[in-house]
Design a protein around this motif. Structure first.
Motif, PDB file in Angstrom:
ATOM      1  N   VAL A   9       0.782  -1.093   0.185  1.00 28.64           N
ATOM      2  CA  VAL A   9       0.010   0.062  -0.024  1.00 28.64           C
ATOM      3  C   VAL A   9       0.787   1.268  -0.029  1.00 28.64           C
ATOM      4  CG1 VAL A   9      -1.499   1.581   1.423  1.00 28.64           C
ATOM      5  CG2 VAL A   9      -2.091  -1.205   0.905  1.00 28.64           C
ATOM      6  N   ASP A  20      -3.953   0.000  -4.802  1.00 32.15           N
ATOM      7  CA  ASP A  20      -5.263   0.436  -4.319  1.00 32.15           C
ATOM      8  C   ASP A  20      -6.217  -0.863  -4.288  1.00 32.15           C
ATOM      9  OD1 ASP A  20      -5.579  -0.230  -6.923  1.00 32.15           O
ATOM     10  OD2 ASP A  20      -5.492   2.079  -7.651  1.00 32.15           O
ATOM     11  N   SER A  59      -7.423  -5.847   5.113  1.00 29.64           N
ATOM     12  CA  SER A  59      -8.063  -4.678   4.264  1.00 29.64           C
ATOM     13  C   SER A  59      -8.449  -3.881   5.288  1.00 29.64           C
ATOM     14  CB  SER A  59      -9.544  -5.244   3.841  1.00 29.64           C
ATOM     15  OG  SER A  59      -9.221  -6.140   2.638  1.00 29.64           O
ATOM     16  N   ARG A 103      -7.896  -1.101   2.135  1.00 29.31           N
ATOM     17  CA  ARG A 103      -7.611  -1.348   0.722  1.00 29.31           C
ATOM     18  C   ARG A 103      -8.854  -2.576   0.579  1.00 29.31           C
ATOM     19  NH1 ARG A 103      -5.975   2.982   0.939  1.00 29.31           N
ATOM     20  NH2 ARG A 103      -4.134   3.648   0.187  1.00 29.31           N
ATOM     21  N   ALA A 142     -13.259  -2.224   2.366  1.00 27.98           N
ATOM     22  CA  ALA A 142     -12.207  -1.550   3.266  1.00 27.98           C
ATOM     23  C   ALA A 142     -12.784  -1.505   4.586  1.00 27.98           C
ATOM     24  CB  ALA A 142     -12.228   0.094   2.492  1.00 27.98           C
ATOM     25  N   PRO A 148     -11.547   0.491  -5.800  1.00 21.97           N
ATOM     26  CA  PRO A 148     -10.243   0.738  -5.381  1.00 21.97           C
ATOM     27  C   PRO A 148     -10.125   2.232  -4.693  1.00 21.97           C
ATOM     28  CG  PRO A 148     -10.403   0.289  -7.774  1.00 21.97           C
ATOM     29  CD  PRO A 148     -11.912   0.786  -7.149  1.00 21.97           C
ATOM     30  N   GLU A 149      -8.980   1.978  -3.723  1.00 21.47           N
ATOM     31  CA  GLU A 149      -8.930   3.107  -2.687  1.00 21.47           C
ATOM     32  C   GLU A 149      -7.391   3.567  -2.595  1.00 21.47           C
ATOM     33  OE1 GLU A 149      -9.214   6.083  -0.740  1.00 21.47           O
ATOM     34  OE2 GLU A 149     -10.902   5.256  -0.723  1.00 21.47           O
ATOM     35  N   ARG A 150      -7.148   4.822  -3.181  1.00 21.26           N
ATOM     36  CA  ARG A 150      -5.831   5.265  -3.269  1.00 21.26           C
ATOM     37  C   ARG A 150      -5.456   6.412  -2.181  1.00 21.26           C
ATOM     38  NH1 ARG A 150      -5.123   5.779  -9.845  1.00 21.26           N
ATOM     39  NH2 ARG A 150      -5.662   3.292 -10.218  1.00 21.26           N
TER      40      ARG A 150
END
Length: 510
Positions: free
Chosen positions: A401, A406, A434, A439, A455, A477-479
């Protein structure tokens, strides 16, 4: 704790009081020898209650008698659950020095966490894992990791034990009600604070979710024991059966116009990919490439990789327009399971391998890498691949990460550990990766439990053990979201070590 490990209500509540009877026993001990005996007895009871499935699972894998392996697990219990031994010793030592109940409670919690950090456990287990069954309570793992949840749980158990001691003393006319209510209030406050943080964090994450999701399909074919299958029908027929089954089960996902990514589980192609060992292997390689070209979406699948000298358990990434070299990404498993997948060099000698022919031969990869995956409509996601045992090492997920991942993709083969609670406990460990990193995760296994995890650690979709199915779900997706654990790692561990040392030094001076 066997019931608490179910990770569902109402059994989760037992985790907050499960240590209390043992703590009350420790209160009656006055010698270090007694503390050692109590810690050892608790370690044996805990290991057999929660991990009793390990002996029959290893018997299935190795062919050794279950009773022999059960005896070995029993003897090794103090080393498999060393925190219970060290807590008993530290707690009795500090209590004998007269440092007070608060110091006793703190040394229990800090020693518990410090020991688990210093002595890595076979399954990475800790008391906080079953809290996954409580949506709000589990969110605190993004602050100090799962060890933070464990720290709070031990403190609550100590507070309950303290309240019960005061209650017993009050009945004898020795104490006032305040001595009962104060620790009880602390226990309630800790649980409420953990739940309150979780509720706030869930709302915050829901409000920040403004990224377009991607559609992912995963296949769980419920095929296991490839070596036994090969012994019965031959290696070629085994690979043929595995590939045909996964191709067939992929059809429902490929029929969707919005599919972005397809995932098959660990070792689904049980030979080296891209570096065939035979003409038949080369044909199978070309068949997989042709399948991906027809599918029109990237494929992630488990196979073997080699550098010409040693082999690795690996995840391969194929795109529809693949060119030489065939995979656009390869991830080598960083944490092969001890003995069954990898043997330490100091143990790897011919005599041992003759006695235990099931010993593994894979080498370890670097881990913590990120693979950019270009989706059919030109969008790119950054994937953090993990394979089976990798998911029990939080540092691997954190490292990926930090490198820009992501989405987490976990490939696993849990077919050797289908006995008892093993697949569920492995899933809990994966879900906390997660939560810690915020993520989402796609977890594909051969025989279950496969799942889509968001998440917050919620299982958006799952395929249970012994189920043959295709799961399709949207993944966001998580950035941008980060956590204290991602930034600073499991910072509580060194703090717990310092706290334990400080309290023991104070007790020594007394």
């Amino acid at each position: 704790y066997a019931l608490y490990s179910r990770a569902t209500w109402p059994w989760i509540a037992l985790g907050w009081v499960g240590l209390v009877p043992w703590l009350r026993v420790l209160d009656r001990l006055s010698t270090m020898r007694g503390a050692l005996a109590a810690g050892t007895a608790m370690a044996v009871a805990f290991e057999l209650a929660v991990f009793g499935w390990f002996a029959p699972a290893m018997a299935d894998y190795t062919g050794a008698p279950t009773v022999v392996l059960l005896a070995i697990v029993t003897l090794l219990s103090p080393f498999l659950q060393p925190e219970l031994v060290t807590v008993a010793l530290a707690r009795v030592y500090v209590r004998r020095a007269g440092l007070g109940r608060t110091a006793v409670a703190l040394v229990s919690a800090s020693t518990f966490v410090a020991t688990e950090a210093l002595v890595p456990k076979l399954f990475g287990d800790t008391l906080g894992y079953p809290l996954h069954g409580a949506a709000w309570l589990r969110q605190g793992a993004d602050v100090a990791g799962v060890p933070g949840l464990t720290f709070v749980m031990v403190l609550v158990n100590e507070a309950v034990a303290m309240a019960l001691r005061a209650l017993a003393a009050e009945r004898r006319g020795a104490l006032r009600s305040r001595a009962v209510l104060a620790p009880a209030a602390v226990a309630v406050a800790l649980v409420v604070a953990l739940a309150g943080y979780g509720a706030w964090r869930c709302d915050q994450l829901a409000a920040s979710a403004d990224v377009a999701p991607v559609t992912v399909g995963l296949v769980q074919a419920d095929l296991d024991h490839y070596d036994r299958m090969a012994a019965e029908i031959g290696r070629y027929a085994t690979v043929r059966t595995i590939l045909d089954t996964h191709t067939e089960l992929s059809a429902p996902a490929l029929a969707r116009d919005d599919l972005d990514l397809l995932i098959w589980p660990e070792t689904v192609y049980p030979t080296t990919f891209g570096k065939p060992k035979s003409d038949a292997g080369a044909d199978f390689d070309r068949e997989i490439v042709a399948f991906v070209e027809r599918a029109g979406v990237p494929l992630v699948f488990g196979s073997y990789d080699t550098d010409g000298t040693v082999e690795y358990n690996a995840a391969f990434f194929l795109a529809p327009d693949a060119r030489e070299p065939l995979p656009f990404g390869i991830y080598r498993k960083a944490r092969p399971f001890p003995l069954t997948e990898r043997v330490p060099a100091f143990l790897d000698f011919p005599l041992l391998r003759r006695a235990m022919p099931w010993l593994g031969t894979w080498s370890a990869g670097a881990g913590g890498s990120v693979v950019p995956v270009v989706l059919p409509r030109g969008r790119t996601i950054q994937v953090a691949p993990l394979i089976c045992y990798d998911v029990l090492d939080p540092a691997l997920a954190r490292s990926a990460v930090r490198a820009g991942a992501d989405v987490i993709v976990t490939l696993s083969n849990d077919s050797w550990f289908q006995v008892g609670r093993a697949p569920e406990l492995h899933l809990l460990g994966a879900a906390f990766r997660s939560i810690e990193t915020r993520r989402p995760q796609i977890r594909a296994t051969n025989t279950g439990i496969s799942a889509f995890i968001d998440a917050t650690g919620t299982l958006v979709a799952r395929a249970d053990t012994d189920e043959r199915t295709t799961l399709i779900a949207s993944v966001t997706p998580e950035r941008l979201v980060t956590t204290l654990v991602v930034r600073y790692g499991e910072w509580l561990n060194p703090l717990a070590m310092l706290m334990t040392i400080a309290l023991l030094v104070m007790a020594r001076r007394r």
